[in-house]
Design an enzyme around this catalytic site. Structure first.
Site, PDB file in Angstrom:
ATOM      1  N   PRO A  13       0.808  -1.110  -0.076  1.00  0.00           N
ATOM      2  CA  PRO A  13       0.104  -0.812   0.159  1.00  0.00           C
ATOM      3  C   PRO A  13       0.785   1.635  -0.060  1.00  0.00           C
ATOM      4  CG  PRO A  13      -0.325  -1.456   2.075  1.00  0.00           C
ATOM      5  CD  PRO A  13       0.300  -1.959   1.479  1.00  0.00           C
ATOM      6  N   ASN A  14       0.395   2.346  -0.616  1.00  0.00           N
ATOM      7  CA  ASN A  14       0.291   3.389  -1.480  1.00  0.00           C
ATOM      8  C   ASN A  14       2.290   3.603  -1.395  1.00  0.00           C
ATOM      9  OD1 ASN A  14      -1.415   4.599   1.173  1.00  0.00           O
ATOM     10  ND2 ASN A  14      -0.391   3.250   2.660  1.00  0.00           N
ATOM     11  N   ARG A  21       5.137  11.465  -2.601  1.00  0.00           N
ATOM     12  CA  ARG A  21       4.331  10.952  -1.161  1.00  0.00           C
ATOM     13  C   ARG A  21       5.887  10.922  -0.168  1.00  0.00           C
ATOM     14  NH1 ARG A  21       4.795   4.024   1.222  1.00  0.00           N
ATOM     15  NH2 ARG A  21       3.493   4.972   2.946  1.00  0.00           N
ATOM     16  N   TYR A  26      10.541   8.772   1.300  1.00  0.00           N
ATOM     17  CA  TYR A  26      10.939   7.876   0.222  1.00  0.00           C
ATOM     18  C   TYR A  26      11.549   8.444  -1.049  1.00  0.00           C
ATOM     19  CZ  TYR A  26       7.664   5.788   3.641  1.00  0.00           C
ATOM     20  OH  TYR A  26       6.821   5.621   4.636  1.00  0.00           O
ATOM     21  N   ASN A  77       7.723  -5.377  -0.709  1.00  0.00           N
ATOM     22  CA  ASN A  77       7.718  -4.493   0.566  1.00  0.00           C
ATOM     23  C   ASN A  77       5.772  -3.756   1.059  1.00  0.00           C
ATOM     24  OD1 ASN A  77       7.735  -1.906   2.090  1.00  0.00           O
ATOM     25  ND2 ASN A  77       8.863  -0.565   0.391  1.00  0.00           N
ATOM     26  N   ALA A  80       2.984  -0.586   5.123  1.00  0.00           N
ATOM     27  CA  ALA A  80       1.906  -0.383   6.621  1.00  0.00           C
ATOM     28  C   ALA A  80       1.931  -1.519   6.819  1.00  0.00           C
ATOM     29  CB  ALA A  80       1.179   0.658   6.541  1.00  0.00           C
ATOM     30  N   GLU A 101      12.307  -9.196   3.014  1.00  0.00           N
ATOM     31  CA  GLU A 101      11.451  -8.581   3.697  1.00  0.00           C
ATOM     32  C   GLU A 101      12.387  -6.771   3.105  1.00  0.00           C
ATOM     33  OE1 GLU A 101      10.110  -7.822   7.521  1.00  0.00           O
ATOM     34  OE2 GLU A 101      10.436  -5.924   7.560  1.00  0.00           O
ATOM     35  N   HIS A 103      12.992  -2.681   2.728  1.00  0.00           N
ATOM     36  CA  HIS A 103      12.036  -1.106   2.880  1.00  0.00           C
ATOM     37  C   HIS A 103      13.403   0.212   2.463  1.00  0.00           C
ATOM     38  CE1 HIS A 103       8.696  -2.430   5.719  1.00  0.00           C
ATOM     39  NE2 HIS A 103      10.068  -3.156   5.963  1.00  0.00           N
ATOM     40  N   ARG A 110      12.499   5.772  12.552  1.00  0.00           N
ATOM     41  CA  ARG A 110      11.535   6.558  13.017  1.00  0.00           C
ATOM     42  C   ARG A 110       9.881   6.369  14.088  1.00  0.00           C
ATOM     43  NH1 ARG A 110       9.115   5.514   6.617  1.00  0.00           N
ATOM     44  NH2 ARG A 110       7.743   7.370   7.570  1.00  0.00           N
TER      45      ARG A 110
HETATM   46  C1  DQA Z   1       8.368   1.536   3.918  1.00  0.00           C
HETATM   47  C2  DQA Z   1       8.358   1.928   5.814  1.00  0.00           C
HETATM   48  C3  DQA Z   1       6.545   1.356   6.334  1.00  0.00           C
HETATM   49  O1  DQA Z   1       6.692   2.233   7.553  1.00  0.00           O
HETATM   50  C4  DQA Z   1       6.052   2.696   5.800  1.00  0.00           C
HETATM   51  O2  DQA Z   1       4.771   2.034   5.790  1.00  0.00           O
HETATM   52  C5  DQA Z   1       5.779   2.353   4.161  1.00  0.00           C
HETATM   53  C6  DQA Z   1       6.856   1.947   2.945  1.00  0.00           C
HETATM   54  C7  DQA Z   1       9.814   1.702   3.572  1.00  0.00           C
HETATM   55  O3  DQA Z   1       9.372   1.502   2.310  1.00  0.00           O
HETATM   56  O4  DQA Z   1      10.116   2.275   3.422  1.00  0.00           O
HETATM   57  O5  DQA Z   1       4.533   2.369   3.492  1.00  0.00           O
HETATM   58  O6  DQA Z   1       7.518  -0.176   3.340  1.00  0.00           O
END
Ligand code: DQA
Length: 150
Positions: A13-14, A21, A26, A77, A80, A101, A103, A110
């Site tokens: 998501p996102n 964003r 990011y 990835n 959240a 995993e 990020h 954070r």
């Molecule tokens: C993320 C870190 C997560 O905490 C966040 O919710 C994201 C992006 C990252 O790539 O840094 O959506 O996965």
């Protein structure tokens, strides 16, 4: 013809909002930029990469389930969902395909809630905080077929 491993890259998501964003966290590059960079990195490592992005938990679970026959590794990835989706955790545990995993940001530097990953225990490991290079490091692992401890 040379055998190439197939790797699935899943963005949750996102992450379709990359570039717009929170660029201070990011970066300015988009999800399409990520795909171009990963395709380039993958070809050097003799990997085939397939990309999926979804904002929907159930779709991410379906991608993981469907990976069993088609892929030899997953770079995930989960956004959240990383921090609270027991359903994605169980989906990873239900397949034999190894998952890394990743990020973009350093989740440990954070907010408190980002320090916990409920999926980490069922992955090979976590790569966090290296921007788009987090994904490339994961591809490198699959490309080199590294085995820790050997
Ligand atoms: C993320 C870190 C997560 O905490 C966040 O919710 C994201 C992006 C990252 O790539 O840094 O959506 O996965």
């Amino acid at each position: 013809m040379e055998y190439r491993k197939s790797i699935l890259v899943i963005n949750g998501p996102n992450l379709n909002r990359l570039g717009k964003r929170e660029p201070g966290i990011y970066g300015e590059k988009t999800l399409d930029d990520l795909q171009v960079e990963l395709e380039r990195a993958a070809s050097k490592l003799f990997l085939d990469v397939t990309f999926r992005q979804s904002n929907i938990e159930g779709e991410i679970i379906d991608y993981i389930h469907d990976s069993s026959d088609a892929f030899e590794g997953i770079v995930l990835n989960a956004g959240a969902y990383t921090h609270y989706s027991y359903a994605i955790r169980d989906a990873i545990a239900s397949v034999v395909v190894p998952v890394i995993e990743v990020h973009i940001s350093n989740v440990h530097a954070r907010e408190e809630f980002r320090r916990e990953s409920v999926i980490a225990p069922v992955t090979i490991g976590q790569i966090s905080g290296f921007g788009f290079d987090s994904y490339k490091l994961a591809l490198q692992f699959f490309g080199n077929d590294l085995k820790m401890g050997e």
